[in-house]
Each structure stands twice: as structure tokens, then as C-alpha cells.
Design an enzyme around this catalytic site. Structure first.
Site, PDB file in Angstrom:
ATOM      1  N   ASP A  66       7.139  -0.372   7.474  1.00  0.00           N
ATOM      2  CA  ASP A  66       8.086  -0.466   6.366  1.00  0.00           C
ATOM      3  C   ASP A  66       9.467  -0.277   6.991  1.00  0.00           C
ATOM      4  OD1 ASP A  66       9.682  -0.156   4.181  1.00  0.00           O
ATOM      5  OD2 ASP A  66       8.465   1.377   3.209  1.00  0.00           O
ATOM      6  N   ARG A 109       3.670   2.420  -3.627  1.00  0.00           N
ATOM      7  CA  ARG A 109       4.137   2.336  -2.235  1.00  0.00           C
ATOM      8  C   ARG A 109       3.420   1.222  -1.481  1.00  0.00           C
ATOM      9  NH1 ARG A 109       3.694   8.781  -1.277  1.00  0.00           N
ATOM     10  NH2 ARG A 109       5.583   9.259  -2.419  1.00  0.00           N
ATOM     11  N   ASP A 122      -4.649   3.385   4.977  1.00  0.00           N
ATOM     12  CA  ASP A 122      -3.389   4.144   4.955  1.00  0.00           C
ATOM     13  C   ASP A 122      -3.365   5.115   6.127  1.00  0.00           C
ATOM     14  OD1 ASP A 122      -2.756   2.807   2.695  1.00  0.00           O
ATOM     15  OD2 ASP A 122      -2.829   4.523   1.335  1.00  0.00           O
ATOM     16  N   ASP A 156      -2.418   8.168   6.310  1.00  0.00           N
ATOM     17  CA  ASP A 156      -2.578   9.610   6.064  1.00  0.00           C
ATOM     18  C   ASP A 156      -4.030   9.982   5.748  1.00  0.00           C
ATOM     19  OD1 ASP A 156      -2.531   8.278   3.632  1.00  0.00           O
ATOM     20  OD2 ASP A 156      -1.510   9.891   2.559  1.00  0.00           O
ATOM     21  N   GLU A 186      -4.792  -0.493  -6.854  1.00  0.00           N
ATOM     22  CA  GLU A 186      -6.164  -0.852  -6.473  1.00  0.00           C
ATOM     23  C   GLU A 186      -6.797  -1.708  -7.561  1.00  0.00           C
ATOM     24  OE1 GLU A 186      -4.849   2.161  -6.600  1.00  0.00           O
ATOM     25  OE2 GLU A 186      -5.074   3.169  -4.664  1.00  0.00           O
ATOM     26  N   HIS A 204      -8.723  11.623   2.123  1.00  0.00           N
ATOM     27  CA  HIS A 204      -7.277  11.483   1.976  1.00  0.00           C
ATOM     28  C   HIS A 204      -6.662  12.813   2.423  1.00  0.00           C
ATOM     29  CE1 HIS A 204      -3.693  10.491  -0.860  1.00  0.00           C
ATOM     30  NE2 HIS A 204      -3.502  10.009   0.343  1.00  0.00           N
ATOM     31  N   THR A 205      -6.567  12.987   3.733  1.00  0.00           N
ATOM     32  CA  THR A 205      -6.204  14.297   4.274  1.00  0.00           C
ATOM     33  C   THR A 205      -4.742  14.670   4.041  1.00  0.00           C
ATOM     34  OG1 THR A 205      -6.362  13.095   6.368  1.00  0.00           O
ATOM     35  CG2 THR A 205      -7.921  14.860   6.011  1.00  0.00           C
ATOM     36  N   ARG A 206      -3.846  13.676   4.072  1.00  0.00           N
ATOM     37  CA  ARG A 206      -2.419  13.893   3.832  1.00  0.00           C
ATOM     38  C   ARG A 206      -1.854  15.027   4.683  1.00  0.00           C
ATOM     39  NH1 ARG A 206      -0.617  13.283  -2.292  1.00  0.00           N
ATOM     40  NH2 ARG A 206       0.870  11.922  -1.317  1.00  0.00           N
TER      41      ARG A 206
END
Ligand code: UGA
Ligand code: MN
Length: 322
Positions: A117, A154, A184, A186, A272, A299-301
Site C-alpha cells: 500500500d 482496508r 493478511d 498480521d 469477504e 488472527h494474531t495481530r
């Protein structure tokens, strides 16, 4: 005395002969073949995995016995997994991408499409990809400023850039089998996940850990079909699933050339559903991960780092990439 010895000898003789015969048979039994280990373990679904090479007679040796089985027919090609990862510059970016590269490197026939991005490809990401040791494509497209606001979806433009690249690459050829998923940066991916998604015929789904306000979100499966969703957030979504919870076959992407992520009317968390609605139905979904009972992606982020102690002006003369 002599005759007693002789008669004992003749009683023992057949037993001795039997023992000699048995020992001989045992040493002639062929040793199990040495099977080369596949370099990449994750995909052991029978295709492209370990296969013993066709055995050849050694020179000077007698011909092989007739009943040796013929080498198996050539295995069908292993579907390529295309992972589209949108990414943006921030203090944890390199750490996130390093974790992903370390996972993806271990997966056979995976092509990483990394979409920055940004207005240009960054040196940090270029260097990381060059050293990642896996097939990759490096794209970039900036998110228009008006869309860079909290509460808006996003990575819409970046995922679409990945889709456009895939369609362009396969525009002429009859596509080699392939599977696409949105990875993704993250998230944490288990190697087992790639075995599961590799067999996607159209669109496959599986649970995602640490998302939707619960320990996991998952498609509910009955008799091998998706019949609903277990989620803590907006269960009314047509596909109540995270971006990390599905894969699409390349064929579906190519035969639906207009399917893209949309900005207009899109809300966060609905991307989605908006995308999947264009290419499939809930009834058609293929449940993976043991009927969606195993979590293979999280989705650990990564926590946002606190850089409160970062000096305002560079005090160190050494410029280190982090
Ligand atoms: C959740 C979902 O997990 C995302 O798949 C979905 O895109 C997002 O909501 C949404 O609704 O837009 P969330 O954790 O909130 O994700 O978003 P991020 O993980 O921060 O971003 C998703 C991906 O886009 C990441 O790979 C991230 O690196 C990238 N991204 C994020 C950008 O490329 N640019 C940005 O400005 C922000
Ligand atoms: Mn995320």
C-alpha cells in the site's frame, strides 16, 4: 557306538537342513526401498510427495524378476497456491513479513504476491522478498487518501491489484491448476492449512482463530455442507467469515473476471461477503479442516509497539533497518 552316533546324525540332519534353508530365505528377502524424503513436507497428499524412483537393474546383475510393478503413471501437477498479501509500512512490518516468509518458504509450489500500500515499491520489502527464497511477485498501489480512515475497509485496492495480476498472467494460457487465498500480514498460518486448501475445487472454507470477538469463528457443517456460522460478530453476514478463512480456485477467479473487492457501499467486515457473493453460494462451499473443526490460522495481530522513547532526531550514526 559308531552306529548310535550315525543314527543321531541322521535324526539331526533334516533339522540342520531346515535351519540352513530358513536362514538363506531370510537373507534373500529384499531390503525395503530407500524412499527419498520430499523436500517440502506440508503437501503429502499423494501428488508430488515422496515416490520411490523406478528401480533399475544394476549392470552385470541378472534381470529383475518379472513381477516387479511398473513405475506409477506421472502424477498430475501440484496446484500452485497464490497467496495475496496486502501490506503497509509501520514499525512491525518487517517482523510480520519475516514470519510469513518463514512459513511460506516451507510450502511446495507457493507463489507469494505481495502488494504494498504505497506509491512505490519500498527498499525494505524489495530486499526482504529477494532474500525470502520463494517465488514471488512484488506489486504496489496506494490506497487513495480519502479511504485511509478508521472505520473504512482496508486493502481493497491491494487485493484487487493481486487479482488483476493473476488474471493478466493467465489471460492466454489454459491455466495450470491453482488456488488463491488472501494472506493478511498480521495472521499466523500453520503448514497444515496449505495441505487443506490445495484441494479446493471452487471455494473452500475453514475456521479462523482469535477473530470475531471469540476464540474462533467457524462455518457450521452438517452432512458435509455449510449450514450456518459460529461467530461473535454480525452473524447476519451472508458469509460470516474472515478474509483468512477461505480459498478460491484459480479457475473460479478466471471465469469470473469481474469479481473484485468494491469500495462503493462496502463496510468493514463485509468485504469477504461482498466478494464471495460474486463467485459462489453458501451451499457450494467446501468445508476443510475436518469439517471446520480445526483451527489452522489465527488472527494474531501483533501488538502496536510503543515507541515513546524513540528520539525525535536521529542520535545514532548507524542506520539500521528494523
Ligand atoms: C479485518 C480483516 O481480517 C481484514 O481481512 C479486512 O480487510 C479488514 O478487517 C477490513 O475490514 O478492512 P483488520 O485486522 O482490521 O482486518 O485489518 P488489518 O489486518 O490491519 O489489514 C488487513 C490487511 O491490509 C493487512 O495485510 C494489512 O497489512 C493491510 N493494510 C492495512 C494495508 O495494506 N493498508 C492499510 O492502510 C491497512
Ligand atoms: Mn488483521
Amino acid at each position: 557306538m559308531k552306529s548310535a552316533l550315525l543314527s543321531r546324525f541322521f535324526i539331526l540332519l533334516p533339522w540342520i537342513l531346515i535351519v540352513i534353508l530358513m536362514l538363506d530365505v531370510d537373507t534373500r528377502r529384499p531390503a525395503p526401498p530407500l524412499t527419498p524424503r520430499p523436500y517440502s513436507v506440508p503437501y503429502a497428499g499423494g501428488r508430488g510427495g515422496a515416490r520411490s524412483p523406478p528401480r533399475r537393474g544394476l549392470p552385470g546383475r541378472s534381470a529383475e524378476p518379472r513381477n516387479v510393478s511398473r513405475p506409477p503413471p506421472p502424477a498430475p501437477p501440484l496446484p500452485t497456491i497464490y497467496a495475496i498479501t496486502p501490506t503497509y509500512s509501520r514499525p512491525v512490518q518487517k517482523a510480520e513479513l519475516t514470519r510469513l516468509a518463514n512459513t511460506f518458504r516451507q510450502v511446495a509450489q507457493l507463489h507469494w504476491i505481495l502488494v504494498e500500500d504505497a506509491a512505490a515499491r519500498s527498499e525494505l520489502v524489495s530486499r526482504l522478498l529477494a532474500r525470502a527464497g520463494l517465488p514471488s511477485t512484488h506489486l504496489h498501489v496506494p490506497t487513495p487518501r480519502r479511504y485511509k480512515r478508521p472505520g473504512l475497509p482496508r486493502a481493497t485496492e491491494q487485493r484487487n491489484a493481486g487479482l488483476a495480476w493473476l488474471r493478466q498472467r493467465h489471460r492466454h494460457s489454459r491455466a495450470h491448476p491453482g488456488v488463491l487465498f488472501f494472506a493478511d500480514d498480521d495472521n499466523t498460518y500453520s503448514l497444515e492449512l496449505f495441505q487443506e486448501m490445495r484441494t479446493t475445487r471452487k471455494v473452500s472454507v475453514w475456521p479462523v482463530g482469535l477473530v470475531g470477538g471469540r476464540r474462533y469463528e467457524r462455518p457450521l457443517v452438517e452432512n458435509g455442507r455449510v449450514v450456518g456460522w459460529y461467530t461473535g460478530w454480525r452473524g447476519d453476514r451472508p458469509f460470516a467469515i474472515d478474509m483468512a478463512g477461505f480459498a478460491v480456485s484459480l479457475q473460479v477467479i478466471l471465469s469470473n473476471p469481474k469479481a473484485v473487492f468494491k469500495r462503493r457501499g462496502s463496510q468493514p467486515g463485509m468485504q469477504e461477503s461482498d466478494f464471495l457473493k460474486q463467485i459462489t453460494t453458501v451451499e457450494e462451499l467446501e468445508p476443510k479442516a475436518n469439517n471446520c473443526t480445526k483451527v489452522l490460522v489465527w488472527h494474531t495481530r501483533t501488538e502496536k509497539v510503543n515507541l515513546a522513547n524513540e528520539p525525535k532526531y536521529r542520535l545514532d550514526t548507524v542506520n539500521i533497518e528494523v
